[in-house]
Design a protein around this motif. Structure first.
Motif, PDB file in Angstrom:
ATOM      1  N   HIS A   1       0.841  -1.207   0.000  1.00 41.69           N
ATOM      2  CA  HIS A   1       0.000   0.000   0.000  1.00 41.69           C
ATOM      3  C   HIS A   1       0.880   1.262   0.000  1.00 41.69           C
ATOM      4  O   HIS A   1       0.568   2.238  -0.692  1.00 41.69           O
ATOM      5  CB  HIS A   1      -0.940  -0.019   1.200  1.00 41.69           C
ATOM      6  CG  HIS A   1      -1.764   1.223   1.350  1.00 41.69           C
ATOM      7  ND1 HIS A   1      -2.746   1.572   0.452  1.00 41.69           N
ATOM      8  CD2 HIS A   1      -1.735   2.221   2.278  1.00 41.69           C
ATOM      9  CE1 HIS A   1      -3.292   2.725   0.819  1.00 41.69           C
ATOM     10  NE2 HIS A   1      -2.692   3.133   1.924  1.00 41.69           N
ATOM     11  N   CYS A   2       1.976   1.217   0.746  1.00 43.24           N
ATOM     12  CA  CYS A   2       2.908   2.367   0.772  1.00 43.24           C
ATOM     13  C   CYS A   2       3.520   2.596  -0.612  1.00 43.24           C
ATOM     14  O   CYS A   2       3.587   3.731  -1.088  1.00 43.24           O
ATOM     15  CB  CYS A   2       4.038   2.118   1.768  1.00 43.24           C
ATOM     16  SG  CYS A   2       3.514   2.198   3.473  1.00 43.24           S
ATOM     17  N   GLU A   3       3.946   1.518  -1.241  1.00 40.95           N
ATOM     18  CA  GLU A   3       4.553   1.623  -2.579  1.00 40.95           C
ATOM     19  C   GLU A   3       3.547   2.212  -3.565  1.00 40.95           C
ATOM     20  O   GLU A   3       3.854   3.154  -4.306  1.00 40.95           O
ATOM     21  CB  GLU A   3       4.970   0.223  -3.094  1.00 40.95           C
ATOM     22  CG  GLU A   3       5.980  -0.509  -2.232  1.00 40.95           C
ATOM     23  CD  GLU A   3       7.431  -0.170  -2.606  1.00 40.95           C
ATOM     24  OE1 GLU A   3       7.624   0.646  -3.519  1.00 40.95           O
ATOM     25  OE2 GLU A   3       8.335  -0.726  -1.953  1.00 40.95           O
ATOM     26  N   GLU A   4       2.342   1.651  -3.554  1.00 40.84           N
ATOM     27  CA  GLU A   4       1.331   2.068  -4.535  1.00 40.84           C
ATOM     28  C   GLU A   4       0.923   3.526  -4.373  1.00 40.84           C
ATOM     29  O   GLU A   4       0.713   4.229  -5.351  1.00 40.84           O
ATOM     30  CB  GLU A   4       0.081   1.180  -4.416  1.00 40.84           C
ATOM     31  CG  GLU A   4       0.224  -0.139  -5.153  1.00 40.84           C
ATOM     32  CD  GLU A   4      -0.729  -1.194  -4.612  1.00 40.84           C
ATOM     33  OE1 GLU A   4      -1.719  -0.826  -3.950  1.00 40.84           O
ATOM     34  OE2 GLU A   4      -0.466  -2.393  -4.847  1.00 40.84           O
ATOM     35  N   SER A   5       0.785   3.955  -3.130  1.00 42.41           N
ATOM     36  CA  SER A   5       0.287   5.330  -2.996  1.00 42.41           C
ATOM     37  C   SER A   5       1.386   6.311  -2.616  1.00 42.41           C
ATOM     38  O   SER A   5       1.088   7.459  -2.277  1.00 42.41           O
ATOM     39  CB  SER A   5      -0.912   5.384  -2.044  1.00 42.41           C
ATOM     40  OG  SER A   5      -0.704   4.615  -0.907  1.00 42.41           O
ATOM     41  N   GLY A   6       2.630   5.874  -2.712  1.00 44.55           N
ATOM     42  CA  GLY A   6       3.750   6.799  -2.548  1.00 44.55           C
ATOM     43  C   GLY A   6       3.965   7.314  -1.135  1.00 44.55           C
ATOM     44  O   GLY A   6       4.533   8.393  -0.944  1.00 44.55           O
ATOM     45  N   ILE A   7       3.508   6.561  -0.135  1.00 39.99           N
ATOM     46  CA  ILE A   7       3.710   6.987   1.259  1.00 39.99           C
ATOM     47  C   ILE A   7       5.191   6.796   1.605  1.00 39.99           C
ATOM     48  O   ILE A   7       5.713   5.696   1.458  1.00 39.99           O
ATOM     49  CB  ILE A   7       2.820   6.146   2.210  1.00 39.99           C
ATOM     50  CG1 ILE A   7       1.349   6.308   1.820  1.00 39.99           C
ATOM     51  CG2 ILE A   7       3.053   6.542   3.664  1.00 39.99           C
ATOM     52  CD1 ILE A   7       0.393   5.407   2.574  1.00 39.99           C
ATOM     53  N   PRO A   8       5.879   7.861   2.040  1.00 38.71           N
ATOM     54  CA  PRO A   8       7.330   7.754   2.195  1.00 38.71           C
ATOM     55  C   PRO A   8       7.793   6.985   3.439  1.00 38.71           C
ATOM     56  O   PRO A   8       8.898   6.455   3.445  1.00 38.71           O
ATOM     57  CB  PRO A   8       7.796   9.215   2.255  1.00 38.71           C
ATOM     58  CG  PRO A   8       6.601   9.981   2.725  1.00 38.71           C
ATOM     59  CD  PRO A   8       5.405   9.261   2.213  1.00 38.71           C
ATOM     60  N   LEU A   9       6.966   6.951   4.484  1.00 37.93           N
ATOM     61  CA  LEU A   9       7.415   6.349   5.747  1.00 37.93           C
ATOM     62  C   LEU A   9       6.417   5.316   6.254  1.00 37.93           C
ATOM     63  O   LEU A   9       5.213   5.454   6.054  1.00 37.93           O
ATOM     64  CB  LEU A   9       7.567   7.428   6.822  1.00 37.93           C
ATOM     65  CG  LEU A   9       8.642   8.493   6.614  1.00 37.93           C
ATOM     66  CD1 LEU A   9       8.480   9.592   7.660  1.00 37.93           C
ATOM     67  CD2 LEU A   9      10.029   7.872   6.702  1.00 37.93           C
TER      68      LEU A   9
END
Lengths: 479, 479
Positions: free
Chosen positions: A425-433
């Protein structure tokens, strides 16, 4: 046998004709459409739109503008008689008792109504809102029946050409900042056009119709335009040729100076007034550092009736480029000194000049550019994740702590999400941390913070400070 | 004689009746009105609106929401059958050929249509836009026919009550940050209401109508509500009294626990499902630190048909305060698990929960508060002024330099404005700095920068640096 086949074929067709509507209904189910010429904006499109609006609004604010808003529908009579032939494109509301209403066609007429109604005699305002036209638009070129206009106008009695020059500076700033490549702005003046028609021998009552033929020069070649003037509109061949000579002229202040000495043009008082204002305009444009973007072009006409002085239109591409290759005008405007008076009880005039940015075309261009790119649609800074089961409470407690500190954070809505799906989910939506909770860290009163891009990990007891530091580190690495 | 007077009087009246329309036309002149139930926003109102939207959008973004937009009109059939009795308030467009269209009535139905049309099964989105209702609104209470809704919704299959709790956290954050004073949020559940009606002996086919009577408890006393149930809607006195006992109950998790053991309530499967979810909800609200703002209130009913689970409504003032004193609800929402399926070809359901912030009432409150206050409507940081005549060119050159540096600047549009009127303009519009050009400074390649509030002056050769430093100084003084 062939006949037999043919017969079966016919029966099948007839049968299909009966079945089709049901089949479509069955396959398509309930209504799933938006109305013709309108569209939804999905989150990616909205992210692009927001960026464009931010650039435009920043520019308007940098120039000291206030903003207003008006209702999406006006009394029908407010719009009546303001748009000439285009009035047939106005959307009316159904008469459900009460007043007769229409959807606004542009933001200029509501602005004039607003000024007159509130007795405002000077204001510098912007207005960003949707307008409505029952057109048959080419949607691939970024034209819709519902579309945004971004208008900036200056109303008030001022010394000539200073506000007009500021409008052109604003167009230049915005198109430059939006990074759309090269562009140029054509300027002309209604008084120069009318003066030119007069000295070329166009009868007074044909000014408007000849003007709208000239307006087609950006889509048609001169031969066709001349044909329309002579054969359809009954202009003499000589008059048409004389117009042809003028409308091919382009230049800067030098052209204004030359035309002021032109034996024919100088005979028209109107043309002279327009030309000396054009000279003045270019002197201000020089101070505003935008002369390299602006071309005085005698073929520019613009359709709307209410213009009374300077008019302008901005196109993408360098000046003189093949017009057919361009996406057409991306901004346009001019001076309209008579419109407010039409609404004022005493006919008191408030001179106005303004510009409208054609953002829908700009959206289309930027959407195409962004097709292959990844565009972030949320601003989440940190995802609160868990490495083991049964840590929902701890996650919710931590995400609350982050919200309290003003940090943009989320956690998945499942009781026991897999670590992999949280990281995906972080990768897909570009969440940095990602803050990862585990039994071990919880025992020690710590939290593990991972930078998604580098997989670097740190452990800390104060997650808020840790998040802020990591965000600064990420930002400095990107610079 | 009295008869004679009477006669004159009558004649005068008749005469006036003839003259009045012409007199009004003469005095009022052309159309100067907005349509009933709509309004313009002037710059001061827009400044307040922008502040409110910024607070709300920041909160939505802090919670990881994306945003979408939909057209202002939908196909008429998209809206048909979604609003029950309120459908009569929908604005239709005139049939001008082509599709039959209606103005959107809320943002929830277009959202459900958007999800089904794009086959989206999970999203966290916000949408801020105007909606339209042909109501007879009380405009003094901040209700209009055209008004903004700020909606936040979470769609997707998740573990129960986590997204629902986040919606309540969001309402609490927003109302807290908008600084509107004390507030409280009532929660209930459609299943608890329906279960309660069942155990109280309300016939199945009267659930909805009795529910809308209960909904009036915020405007009517219990006696009147009971009267309506018994006398108008034919409910038995005993059933009404039993309902009366339940709807007077307010509490937190404890009340949910108590009702789960209530001999009557516990007989209803629906009520039990609602009550154990309510228990769960309060446990998450505790983690989100908002239990002090939330009250489980069995009298909360909410009008809309599409709710299927948790419902909530936020009011200003402390819990239990006299409702008649309050401005009514400032936010509301709930769970609607069936709506998307109504648009999906295969009836595939997407569970949703959301909240709508009633910004118009919030605007009204903040506008009233700001009535006496000075609110800045522009963001200009520096006015470029001149102390002598014939310095227009120098002013325009300097303002260009400031714009190039990204500084918000303006200069008056007159060739030779008086220094006093330039300084007055700064006072009136709250511009903090004024760069004053004079012959002497120009000779020395300097500019004089004055802080308007303190009249402190500095001279410098680089105005941009000087402006930035002064702005920092002003800001630090204000802190």
């Amino acid at each position: 046998l062939p006949e037999h086949n043919h017969c079966i074929c016919r029966r099948l067709t007839a049968c299909m004709e009966h079945i089709m509507p049901f089949l479509i209904k069955f396959l398509m189910g309930p209504i799933l459409l938006v109305s013709q010429g309108t569209r939804d904006y999905n989150p990616k499109q909205m992210a692009i739109r927001e960026k464009v609006f931010n650039t435009i609004v920043s520019c308007f604010k940098r120039h000291g503008a206030e903003t207003i808003d008006t209702p999406v529908f006006e009394l029908k009579e407010t719009l009546t008689g303001k748009y000439g032939e285009d009035s047939k494109l106005i959307y009316d509301l159904k008469d459900q008792g009460g007043e007769l209403l229409s959807l606004r066609y542009d933001l200029t007429v509501p602005f004039a109504r607003f000024l007159a109604m509130n007795k405002i005699s000077n204001i510098k305002r912007y207005h960003i809102a949707k307008v409505y036209r029952r057109d048959n638009p080419a949607m691939t070129r970024g034209r819709y029946r519902e579309f945004y206009q971004c208008d900036f106008d200056i109303a008030g009695h001022y010394d000539p050409m200073i506000p007009d020059a500021e409008c052109l500076r604003i167009v230049s700033e915005i198109l430059g900042e939006l990074d759309l490549g090269d562009f140029h702005i054509k300027v002309n003046d209604r008084r120069i056009l009318d003066g030119m028609f007069a000295v070329c021998g166009v009868p007074d009552d044909k000014f408007r119709t000849i003007c709208s033929t000239v307006d087609k020069l950006d889509k048609m070649c001169w031969e066709d335009v001349k044909n329309e003037m002579v054969k359809e509109k009954g202009l003499s061949e000589e008059a048409a040729d004389m117009i042809g000579q003028y409308v091919s002229m382009q230049g800067g202040m030098d052209l204004a100076v030359r035309l002021l000495e032109d034996p024919k043009m100088s005979q028209s008082k109107q043309a002279c007034a327009g030309l000396s204002d054009m000279k003045q305009l270019f002197s201000y444009l020089e101070l505003f550092q935008v002369t390299d973007k602006v071309v005085f072009d005698l073929s520019l006409a613009r359709g709307l009736d209410y213009y009374t002085g300077v008019i302008y239109e901005a196109m993408l591409g360098p000046a003189g480029a093949e017009e057919s290759l361009s996406v057409g005008s991306v901004a346009g405007g001019g001076r309209y000194d008579g419109l407010v008076g039409m609404f004022d009880p005493k006919g008191r005039a408030v001179p106005c000049v303004g510009v409208s940015i054609g953002v829908e075309r700009i959206f289309s261009i930027l959407e195409q550019k962004a097709e292959a790119e990844k565009v972030r649609t949320t601003e989440v800074q940190v995802l609160v994740a868990s490495a083991q089961k049964n840590l929902l409470e701890e996650r919710l407690r931590l995400v609350t702590e982050l919200w309290n500190a003003g940090i943009k954070a989320e956690s998945m809505f499942k009781k026991n999400p897999k670590l992999l799906s949280q990281l995906q989910h972080c990768e897909e939506s570009g969440i940095p941390l990602v803050a990862i909770l585990g039994e071990q860290e919880l025992k020690n009163g710590m939290v593990k913070l991972r930078t998604v891009a580098t997989r670097e990990e740190v452990r800390d007891s104060c997650v808020c400070v840790c998040v802020c530091n990591s965000l600064i580190a990420i930002k400095s690495r990107q610079c």
